[in-house]
Design a protein around this motif. Structure first.
Motif, PDB file in Angstrom:
ATOM      1  N   VAL A  34       6.603 124.951 -11.069  1.00 37.32           N
ATOM      2  CA  VAL A  34       6.201 123.789 -11.864  1.00 37.32           C
ATOM      3  C   VAL A  34       7.137 122.629 -11.567  1.00 37.32           C
ATOM      4  CG1 VAL A  34       5.844 122.866 -14.192  1.00 37.32           C
ATOM      5  CG2 VAL A  34       5.308 125.256 -13.708  1.00 37.32           C
ATOM      6  N   LEU A  35       6.573 121.438 -11.460  1.00 31.55           N
ATOM      7  CA  LEU A  35       7.366 120.222 -11.336  1.00 31.55           C
ATOM      8  C   LEU A  35       7.364 119.488 -12.667  1.00 31.55           C
ATOM      9  CD1 LEU A  35       6.462 118.603  -7.884  1.00 31.55           C
ATOM     10  CD2 LEU A  35       8.718 119.329  -8.665  1.00 31.55           C
ATOM     11  N   ALA A  48      11.915 122.506 -19.171  1.00 30.05           N
ATOM     12  CA  ALA A  48      12.114 123.646 -18.275  1.00 30.05           C
ATOM     13  C   ALA A  48      12.525 124.897 -19.052  1.00 30.05           C
ATOM     14  CB  ALA A  48      13.171 123.303 -17.230  1.00 30.05           C
ATOM     15  N   ALA A  49      13.419 124.723 -20.021  1.00 25.40           N
ATOM     16  CA  ALA A  49      13.855 125.861 -20.827  1.00 25.40           C
ATOM     17  C   ALA A  49      12.696 126.457 -21.614  1.00 25.40           C
ATOM     18  CB  ALA A  49      14.973 125.431 -21.770  1.00 25.40           C
ATOM     19  N   ARG A  50      11.851 125.597 -22.165  1.00 24.77           N
ATOM     20  CA  ARG A  50      10.709 126.120 -22.918  1.00 24.77           C
ATOM     21  C   ARG A  50       9.753 126.876 -21.994  1.00 24.77           C
ATOM     22  NH1 ARG A  50       7.051 123.580 -27.725  1.00 24.77           N
ATOM     23  NH2 ARG A  50       9.050 123.875 -28.742  1.00 24.77           N
ATOM     24  N   LEU A  51       9.547 126.365 -20.786  1.00 16.68           N
ATOM     25  CA  LEU A  51       8.702 127.084 -19.819  1.00 16.68           C
ATOM     26  C   LEU A  51       9.228 128.492 -19.576  1.00 16.68           C
ATOM     27  CD1 LEU A  51       8.039 124.229 -17.232  1.00 16.68           C
ATOM     28  CD2 LEU A  51       6.285 125.470 -18.525  1.00 16.68           C
ATOM     29  N   LEU A 146      10.361 129.269  -9.991  1.00 18.67           N
ATOM     30  CA  LEU A 146      11.076 128.022  -9.725  1.00 18.67           C
ATOM     31  C   LEU A 146      10.482 126.872 -10.530  1.00 18.67           C
ATOM     32  CD1 LEU A 146      13.355 126.811  -7.999  1.00 18.67           C
ATOM     33  CD2 LEU A 146      11.636 126.271  -6.258  1.00 18.67           C
ATOM     34  N   ILE A 147      11.368 126.163 -11.245  1.00 19.75           N
ATOM     35  CA  ILE A 147      10.996 124.941 -11.958  1.00 19.75           C
ATOM     36  C   ILE A 147      11.904 123.838 -11.434  1.00 19.75           C
ATOM     37  CG2 ILE A 147      10.792 123.804 -14.197  1.00 19.75           C
ATOM     38  CD1 ILE A 147      10.615 126.596 -15.461  1.00 19.75           C
ATOM     39  N   ALA A 148      11.317 122.740 -11.026  1.00 22.24           N
ATOM     40  CA  ALA A 148      12.096 121.629 -10.476  1.00 22.24           C
ATOM     41  C   ALA A 148      11.786 120.361 -11.251  1.00 22.24           C
ATOM     42  CB  ALA A 148      11.780 121.440  -8.991  1.00 22.24           C
ATOM     43  N   ALA A 149      12.783 119.474 -11.332  1.00 22.82           N
ATOM     44  CA  ALA A 149      12.610 118.239 -12.096  1.00 22.82           C
ATOM     45  C   ALA A 149      13.160 117.058 -11.322  1.00 22.82           C
ATOM     46  CB  ALA A 149      13.314 118.348 -13.451  1.00 22.82           C
ATOM     47  N   THR A 150      12.613 115.890 -11.591  1.00 19.54           N
ATOM     48  CA  THR A 150      13.089 114.660 -10.978  1.00 19.54           C
ATOM     49  C   THR A 150      12.586 113.469 -11.779  1.00 19.54           C
ATOM     50  OG1 THR A 150      13.124 113.350  -8.927  1.00 19.54           O
ATOM     51  CG2 THR A 150      11.078 114.478  -9.463  1.00 19.54           C
ATOM     52  N   ASN A 151      13.268 112.330 -11.601  1.00 11.66           N
ATOM     53  CA  ASN A 151      12.770 111.087 -12.181  1.00 11.66           C
ATOM     54  C   ASN A 151      12.241 110.168 -11.087  1.00 11.66           C
ATOM     55  OD1 ASN A 151      15.108 110.274 -10.930  1.00 11.66           O
ATOM     56  ND2 ASN A 151      16.151 109.597 -12.777  1.00 11.66           N
ATOM     57  N   GLU A 152      12.036 110.724  -9.896  1.00 13.05           N
ATOM     58  CA  GLU A 152      11.533 109.964  -8.763  1.00 13.05           C
ATOM     59  C   GLU A 152      10.037 110.200  -8.567  1.00 13.05           C
ATOM     60  OE1 GLU A 152      13.271 107.914  -6.956  1.00 13.05           O
ATOM     61  OE2 GLU A 152      15.375 108.423  -7.339  1.00 13.05           O
ATOM     62  N   PHE A 173       2.186 123.258  -8.010  1.00 12.98           N
ATOM     63  CA  PHE A 173       1.054 124.024  -8.550  1.00 12.98           C
ATOM     64  C   PHE A 173       0.543 123.325  -9.802  1.00 12.98           C
ATOM     65  CE2 PHE A 173      -0.490 127.068 -11.684  1.00 12.98           C
ATOM     66  CZ  PHE A 173      -1.552 127.621 -10.989  1.00 12.98           C
ATOM     67  N   ASP A 174       1.496 122.894 -10.637  1.00 11.57           N
ATOM     68  CA  ASP A 174       1.159 122.026 -11.761  1.00 11.57           C
ATOM     69  C   ASP A 174       2.329 121.082 -11.998  1.00 11.57           C
ATOM     70  OD1 ASP A 174      -0.380 120.896 -13.665  1.00 11.57           O
ATOM     71  OD2 ASP A 174      -0.384 122.595 -15.051  1.00 11.57           O
ATOM     72  N   VAL A 175       2.021 119.904 -12.477  1.00 18.66           N
ATOM     73  CA  VAL A 175       3.031 118.866 -12.707  1.00 18.66           C
ATOM     74  C   VAL A 175       2.974 118.444 -14.170  1.00 18.66           C
ATOM     75  CG1 VAL A 175       3.837 116.570 -12.080  1.00 18.66           C
ATOM     76  CG2 VAL A 175       2.838 118.050 -10.333  1.00 18.66           C
ATOM     77  N   ILE A 176       4.123 118.512 -14.829  1.00 21.81           N
ATOM     78  CA  ILE A 176       4.234 118.070 -16.220  1.00 21.81           C
ATOM     79  C   ILE A 176       4.955 116.725 -16.216  1.00 21.81           C
ATOM     80  CG2 ILE A 176       5.240 118.547 -18.479  1.00 21.81           C
ATOM     81  CD1 ILE A 176       4.998 121.522 -17.821  1.00 21.81           C
ATOM     82  N   THR A 177       4.269 115.681 -16.627  1.00 18.38           N
ATOM     83  CA  THR A 177       4.852 114.340 -16.679  1.00 18.38           C
ATOM     84  C   THR A 177       5.141 113.985 -18.135  1.00 18.38           C
ATOM     85  OG1 THR A 177       3.582 113.700 -14.719  1.00 18.38           O
ATOM     86  CG2 THR A 177       4.579 111.932 -16.012  1.00 18.38           C
TER      87      THR A 177
END
Length: 373
Positions: A34-35, A48-51, A146-152, A173-177
């Motif tokens: 997940v992004l 991310a922690a909740r996921l 794997l969960i990855a995060a960015t502000n870009e 696969f899915d993106v949480i904005t």
């Protein structure tokens, strides 16, 4: 490393935020990457922690790593580990985060800051579930969510060749904005009260007496570029400075750096500034739109309504400055036939910034004929 049941602070009732929580509930049970995308301070790590804690892996390791905090070689070693003798000082083999997170979840923050080498190795892990330690030749198998995060804007970076498009395809696969706080106005006071109560408890106060109307207006009218993290700091600072459980919080200090004694920023050119320039105090850290407005061809420079040819001191500088802003906004509104978007353009403001000024000076109620579009 974490095996305890997580308690987060994901509070809110705005529809945009509730949609994010629903999306988390749907994707959490799956073992898919997940992004998480959001501005700074929006709570990407909490998401991310909740996921993780809503997944089937909740009782396994939850490992976090900020990719922006390490250079390429250190980040490679942290992620994938290294063999003994891989480099000077590597006296024995060390497991990386992917090995430690086996059967659990690995959260990579600031993913956009990774190099091409790291992205290539991440691609292999996501695709095949295996990697090689630094200095090693044997493949290591791992089962990691794997969960990855960015502000870009990762798609834009991929189009520009600054991020691997194939890695982006596999991670997304899915993106949480996450919506920024300025789009969740109805949540601001709920969050503020929660942070204030917790701060009062930390200071061992017997109670928290709430916010005055002035304080509430200040909190609601601000755009919060630092989002929830900034709101938390502002509220906790206000409670600590009030330091009285029987008085409601009245003064909200949005910028703790604001001071007439604040030194100017370091000059980026090789030439030194003149002594008079370097010694000039900064009166306010807020953006100064006055110069842009005066130089605009659409607006005639204004003189404050209470300006006199000779000034008798002391004067209330803040009051005079506010009156100057009010006069300028009123003239720009009239000049734009009360079209708020055109007014914002004339004053070199965003639409949301102008709305903030109108609320600040109670000009919305007195300008019922204002047009928003």
């Amino acid at each position: 490393m974490s095996r305890y049941r997580h308690q987060d602070n994901l509070l809110g009732q705005a529809n945009s935020f509730l949609e994010v929580l629903e999306q988390i509930s749907q994707i959490a049970p799956l073992d898919k990457p997940v992004l998480v995308i959001g501005e700074r301070g929006t709570g990407k790590e909490l998401i991310a922690a909740r996921l993780h804690f809503l997944s089937k892996r909740w009782d396994q390791n939850y490992i976090k790593l900020n990719c922006a905090a390490l250079n390429e070689s250190l980040l490679e070693s942290e992620l994938f580990g290294y063999e003994a003798g891989a480099f000077t000082g590597a006296s024995k083999r060390r497991e990386g985060r992917f090995e430690v997170a086996h059967n659990g979840t690995l959260f990579l923050d600031e993913l956009a800051n990774t190099s091409g080498l790291i992205q290539e190795k991440l691609l292999r892990v996501v695709e095949y579930g295996e990697f090689e330690r630094v200095g090693g030749s044997k493949s290591v198998k791992t089962d990691v969510r794997l969960i990855a995060a960015t502000n870009e804007d990762l798609p834009a970076l991929a189009d520009a060749g600054e991020f691997r498009a194939d890695l982006l395809d596999r991670l997304a696969f899915d993106v949480i904005t996450i919506p920024p706080l300025r789009e969740r106005r109805e949540d601001i006071m709920m969050l503020a009260e929660n942070f204030a109560i917790n701060m009062a408890r930390e200071m061992e106060m017997e109670l928290f007496s709430g916010f005055t109307e002035k304080a509430k207006r200040t909190l609601l009218d601000y755009d919060w570029p630092g989002n929830i993290r900034e709101l938390k700091n502002v509220v906790e600072r206000a409670v600590y400075r009030t330091n009285n459980p029987h008085l409601p919080v009245h003064e909200i200090i949005l910028d703790p750096f604001e001071s007439v004694y604040r030194p100017q920023g370091r000059v980026k050119t090789k030439d030194r500034v003149s002594t008079s320039e370097s010694a000039s105090p900064i009166v306010s850290s807020q953006p100064d739109h006055t110069k842009d407005v005066i130089e605009s061809a659409d607006i005639t420079p204004l003189t404050p309504s209470n300006q006199q040819e000779s000034v008798e001191y002391p004067i209330d500088l803040k009051e005079r400055s506010q009156q100057y802003e009010i006069d300028m906004i009123k003239q720009a509104l009239a000049d734009s036939q009360f079209n708020q978007k055109k007014t914002a353009e004339k004053l070199s403001l965003t639409y949301h910034q102008l709305r903030g000024y109108l609320k600040k000076y109670n000009l919305l109620d007195s300008s019922a004929e204002s047009v928003e579009a």
